[in-house]
Enzyme design. Structure first.
Site, PDB file in Angstrom:
ATOM      1  N   GLU A 158      -4.402   7.553   7.859  1.00  6.70           N
ATOM      2  CA  GLU A 158      -5.391   6.659   7.255  1.00  6.70           C
ATOM      3  C   GLU A 158      -5.664   5.461   8.163  1.00  6.70           C
ATOM      4  O   GLU A 158      -6.814   5.025   8.317  1.00  6.70           O
ATOM      5  CB  GLU A 158      -4.889   6.192   5.885  1.00  6.70           C
TER       6      GLU A 158
ATOM      7  N   GLU B 187       2.192   1.866  -3.475  1.00  5.16           N
ATOM      8  CA  GLU B 187       1.149   2.470  -4.323  1.00  5.16           C
ATOM      9  C   GLU B 187       1.030   3.961  -4.048  1.00  5.16           C
ATOM     10  O   GLU B 187       0.918   4.772  -4.966  1.00  5.16           O
ATOM     11  CB  GLU B 187      -0.179   1.751  -4.069  1.00  5.16           C
ATOM     12  N   HIS B 188       1.081   4.356  -2.780  1.00  3.32           N
ATOM     13  CA  HIS B 188       1.013   5.789  -2.442  1.00  3.32           C
ATOM     14  C   HIS B 188       2.210   6.539  -3.012  1.00  3.32           C
ATOM     15  O   HIS B 188       2.073   7.664  -3.501  1.00  3.32           O
ATOM     16  CB  HIS B 188       0.982   5.958  -0.916  1.00  3.32           C
TER      17      HIS B 188
ATOM     18  N   HIS C 275       0.822  -1.206   0.000  1.00  2.00           N
ATOM     19  CA  HIS C 275       0.000   0.000   0.000  1.00  2.00           C
ATOM     20  C   HIS C 275       0.857   1.259   0.000  1.00  2.00           C
ATOM     21  O   HIS C 275       0.564   2.234  -0.697  1.00  2.00           O
ATOM     22  CB  HIS C 275      -0.925  -0.032   1.219  1.00  2.00           C
TER      23      HIS C 275
END
Length: 429
Positions: free
Chosen positions: A134, A57-58, A54
């Site tokens: 998040e 991806e960021h 993740h």
């Protein structure tokens, strides 16, 4: 390069290094949706890499050797396009939507962020903070958190069972070198799909993909750790909530399993809409909750069936009791009318994907990663239509017979422990 084509459907070309290009022209559109899908997700992480998929991806949009983070956004938005990315358990996608003539720019930007990422330490530190926020937001959202608990309880101690986001500690531990090692290990050409739908010309997409992705190594990535469903009970405490959030689950099927269509039909009949057994009995007839539905998540080697409900703490026992009754009754008394309704729902869902270029590109990429070919709509509809009433009932029996249930809950009161014991009625005999 090798190619496959069908004038009335998707076209496929495999580059010499193994990258696959698949397109589906939708002549009535003026825009193109395209992207690069990698057969890599959170279940590919090693024990000390929780959350790195993740984070990678960021970081995709935080700069390359040729472009700054701001430059990436400005180049795409200067032509009216948009760009995004997403991480799941088994896939990661980087996609854009642009006018037809701007397709080369979109592929150039997407390829750039995967082949030449800068991983600037200052940008990385900022993104650490963004993801930690998040994670905090997810922990403050019980109807999201209960799903993380559910996945973890079903597959404890395994990459497939961990949350995609990671933890604040693991995320902050990843520096540029760790990201590069993960990228180099997993983003290999045979598991990369360039998919495009809408106003696209196949040959042009292939040409752009070859120029920008042809140098990615033609080598297989490591296989993920095989899954091992266990199930059990996980009740979260330590917080004051007005509602109880519950998930009752059973071991499902891989999306490659021949029985997957019968199981999806059963899932829809049980809790797939307002006419479903669960909605009508639990909410409409008894008023035990506001939201209740069933679902099935298919993976490459396993699956996870579940039922979610949110209810008042005082109604937990009654709700779980009724849900278990409905599972058992649906297996025994499902009707031909319910079967037909479930099939119609499935068909509309499939057709809806063809009306959006973005959904169509995503569907093509996932099918290529899962099956090595696009699956024609007629073939899928045919398999759904072939499901008989006994097939659907047998799919429900298989759920209950395979393994012990998974029960996870967040909320007030000791009733959750009693509800967990009620859920054990689903244990195989």
């Amino acid at each position: 390069m090798s190619g496959m084509s069908d004038d009335k459907g998707p076209r496929i070309t495999r580059l010499d290094n193994g990258v696959t290009v698949v397109t589906d022209a939708m002549p009535h559109l003026a825009t193109a949706s395209l992207g690069i899908w990698a057969g890599v997700g959170s279940r590919d992480e090693e024990s000390d890499e929780h959350g790195i998929s993740h984070l990678l991806e960021h970081m995709a949009f935080k700069g390359t050797r040729r472009r700054s983070a701001r430059g990436i956004a400005e180049e795409i938005e200067a032509v009216g396009g948009d760009i995004n990315a997403a991480t799941s358990v088994e896939h990661t996608s980087y996609n854009a939507r642009v006018l037809a003539e701007d397709m080369p720019l979109a592929i150039d930007v997407l390829a750039d962020i995967l082949t030449e990422p800068a991983f600037d330490p200052e940008e990385l530190e900022r993104e650490h903070n963004v993801i930690v926020q998040e994670i905090g937001a997810a922990l403050d959202t019980p109807d999201d958190l209960v799903f993380d608990l559910f996945q973890e309880r079903a597959f404890p101690g395994q990459p497939i069972g961990r949350s995609i986001l990671g933890t604040p500690q693991t995320v902050r531990s990843f520096g540029p070198d760790r990201l590069r090692r993960y990228l180099d290990r997993n983003y290999r050409a045979p598991k990369l799909i360039v998919a495009a739908a809408g106003a696209v010309e196949h040959e042009r997409v292939v040409e752009e993909a070859q120029a920008r992705l042809g140098g990615i190594p033609n080598a297989d990535k490591p296989l993920p750790v095989p899954s091992r469903y266990e199930g059990g009970v996980e009740i979260g405490g330590g917080r004051e909530l007005e509602q109880a959030h519950l998930l009752i689950g059973l071991e499902g099927l891989s999306y490659r399993d021949p029985g997957i269509h019968a199981l999806q039909v059963f899932t829809n009949v049980l809790g797939g809409g307002m006419s479903s057994r669960l909605f009508q009995e639990v909410r409409e007839a008894r008023g035990l909750c506001y939201a209740v539905y069933s679902f099935h998540w298919g993976y490459g080697d396993t699956g996870l069936f579940g039922i979610y409900a949110g209810t008042d703490g005082g109604d937990v026992d009654d709700l779980v009791d009724v849900v278990i009754d409905q599972i058992e009754e649906t297996i025994e008394t499902m009707s031909e009318a319910e079967l037909a309704r479930s099939k119609a729902q499935a068909k509309v869902g499939l057709l809806a994907a063809l009306e959006s270029s973005g959904a169509r590109a995503d569907q093509l990429a996932r099918q290529m990663l899962a099956f090595g070919r696009p699956i024609p709509l007629e073939e899928i509809v045919g398999k759904v239509q072939a499901v008989t009433l006994e097939d659907a009932k047998a799919a429900g029996r298989g759920l209950v017979a395979r393994a012990r249930p998974t029960f996870t809950a967040l909320g007030p009161g000791k009733a959750l422990e009693t509800a967990a014991r009620i859920a054990e009625r689903l244990r195989p005999s």
